[in-house]
Scaffold this active site. Sequence first.
Site, mmCIF file in Angstrom:
data_model
loop_
_atom_site.group_PDB
_atom_site.id
_atom_site.type_symbol
_atom_site.label_atom_id
_atom_site.label_comp_id
_atom_site.label_asym_id
_atom_site.label_seq_id
_atom_site.Cartn_x
_atom_site.Cartn_y
_atom_site.Cartn_z
ATOM 1 N N LYS A 137 40.359 39.628 46.469
ATOM 2 C CA LYS A 137 40.695 40.911 45.750
ATOM 3 C C LYS A 137 41.277 41.949 47.087
ATOM 4 O O LYS A 137 40.616 41.955 48.131
ATOM 5 C CB LYS A 137 39.473 41.376 45.277
ATOM 6 C CG LYS A 137 39.296 42.838 44.358
ATOM 7 C CD LYS A 137 38.168 43.112 43.750
ATOM 8 C CE LYS A 137 38.374 44.075 42.756
ATOM 9 N NZ LYS A 137 36.930 44.633 41.991
ATOM 10 N N MET A 188 38.771 51.603 41.304
ATOM 11 C CA MET A 188 37.993 50.480 41.282
ATOM 12 C C MET A 188 36.889 50.520 40.148
ATOM 13 O O MET A 188 36.115 49.497 40.138
ATOM 14 C CB MET A 188 37.391 50.211 42.597
ATOM 15 C CG MET A 188 38.129 50.136 44.071
ATOM 16 S SD MET A 188 39.439 48.892 43.816
ATOM 17 C CE MET A 188 38.448 47.400 44.089
ATOM 18 N N SER A 215 36.939 44.967 37.450
ATOM 19 C CA SER A 215 38.242 45.429 38.426
ATOM 20 C C SER A 215 38.861 44.472 38.990
ATOM 21 O O SER A 215 39.985 44.324 39.695
ATOM 22 C CB SER A 215 37.567 46.464 39.267
ATOM 23 O OG SER A 215 36.563 46.094 40.218
ATOM 24 N N GLY A 237 29.557 47.075 38.169
ATOM 25 C CA GLY A 237 29.256 47.193 36.735
ATOM 26 C C GLY A 237 29.721 46.086 35.492
ATOM 27 O O GLY A 237 29.760 46.262 34.612
ATOM 28 N N GLY A 238 30.294 44.995 36.289
ATOM 29 C CA GLY A 238 30.813 44.172 35.646
ATOM 30 C C GLY A 238 32.160 43.571 35.940
ATOM 31 O O GLY A 238 32.919 42.615 35.245
ATOM 32 N N SER A 239 32.501 43.957 37.094
ATOM 33 C CA SER A 239 34.006 43.782 37.624
ATOM 34 C C SER A 239 34.421 42.336 38.067
ATOM 35 O O SER A 239 35.589 41.883 38.211
ATOM 36 C CB SER A 239 34.145 44.680 38.902
ATOM 37 O OG SER A 239 34.400 46.035 38.486
#
Length: 558
Positions: A137, A188, A215, A237-239
Amino acid sequence: MPPSKSSKQKTQWKEIAHEAQALRDQSLADVGTTVQLPLQLPANVINIPEIVLSEANIRITSLSPQQLVALISNGRLSAQEVVQAFLERAVTAQKLTNCLTELLPQRAISQAIELDNHFSRSSVPVGPLHGLPISVKSHIGIAHRPLASGYCALFHSHARPVSDALVVQILTRAGAIVHARTAEPQSMMQLECASNIYGVTTNPYSHIALSSGGSSGGEGALIALHGSVLGIGSDVGGSIRVPAAACGIYGLKPTSFRVPTTGWSSTPPGADPIVTVLGPMGVNLEVLELFMRVVVAAESWKVEPALIPLPWRAVSIEPTAEKPLRLGIIWQDEVVHPHPPVQRVLREFADKVSGLSHVEVVNFPVYKHDEAWAIVSSLYFTDGGDADIAVMAESGEPLLPLTKWIMKENPGVKKLSRSELEYWLEEREEFRLEYSQHWNKTGRWNEASGSWENTVDAIICPVAPGVATRHNTAKYWTYTAVWNLLDYPALTFPAGRADKNIDVRDNRKRFLSGLDKENWQLYNPEVFHDMPVGLQIIGRRFEDEKIIAILKFLENSI
């Protein structure tokens, strides 16, 4: 009259985006392959690489990470031919989904040649990842390459790192070859992947209508198309988990302070109220475990003091009648009910595992998910988003819809005074304490030993209230963000596919909340047909090894 400073700023972001895209396009051209896509693409492009690439390329890029390492390590494949194959497949993935910020052909091929020369001299691989191409990433530092974090202004203003991020150094020493950098969204802080620099990353299973998630959406799309088999994402948060589920791959959000973050363009280690973690995304469960073994074995706590000095532990799952494996199912979180494909796949998975010997499946009571979101959303932008908005103002780039939603339209986001920050930090710790006690109550208290026994070993639940989302609609985070708040490890795995013939849209009249009604209105069986459905398995803090071992046991048993 020369243009004013403000008018220059209004167009500066466009110029930066043009420059960034030209840099990316040149890196694709440097791979030296000409991939011709069909003039008419289907909505689902997941199999297009099998049509347009050579047989040799398909043969190599279809191998598992374990097979690739084994074949390179015994001399049956060269690292150079493997990395060239994945570079070519990544070019194809980019043309299909817009998942890359750049390829690194010169660096990757040079490293592959070094690895091949080493092997020809010694007949010994350099490490457990010898010759394996990996993707990263783009906010994770690569020496001398831009770090933008989805913002136009940072593409120029951030000093380029002189060395790779620590986690990249570790993987490289183990023999991995970084060949691709992947797309990430503005700020992000999106569960989709759209920026003003590179545009929108789409889902290979529905490349027009649906998002790849975010993200780490570039990683999700690239790995789904086998342009990479292992990548590094990040998650606050779940990326990691949302794009993994949306794209039908695996993704692990580890417990914080197990994977080093030195060298990324984000908050310093230990400085954020909700800790962002780096973690692996890959084509199978085994490569996620391999990543964690390699990274933890490096003992990076001797370099990055915030890390926990905890070696990777061997965990064996062998349930018995006396000590069964107990799995708790969260069917819905009492705020937003999942769409029919998610409900069905979760029910089918629970039915399968409940049929195994010495495996107990029980309902896990939901605990205050609405309160969890109030806390976590209040701690995401403790300055009210001022710093992020100021960065965007530097180049004049506009806020994209989901950036605007999380920063401007979310009632939890406000500039906090010191006392307000302390309040929310206290709320965070109180919620963590309460949840630990809540989990304990799934078992029984043993007076003799003074401890809880027979508690649930892990939780299985949805990753999101739906499958991959339509663009600009991913606005419900709590199925993933609650585990960031608790700092519990969470592992996403593919569990099924949506089916329009089964997952019909009934005419619901009653809803759990306004958010539930809003989410239900997004569901269309035709749009989401045949999309991957992912689930997640959650353990308690520092039980990363345990949830991997449990999922491995379940996948081998059902």
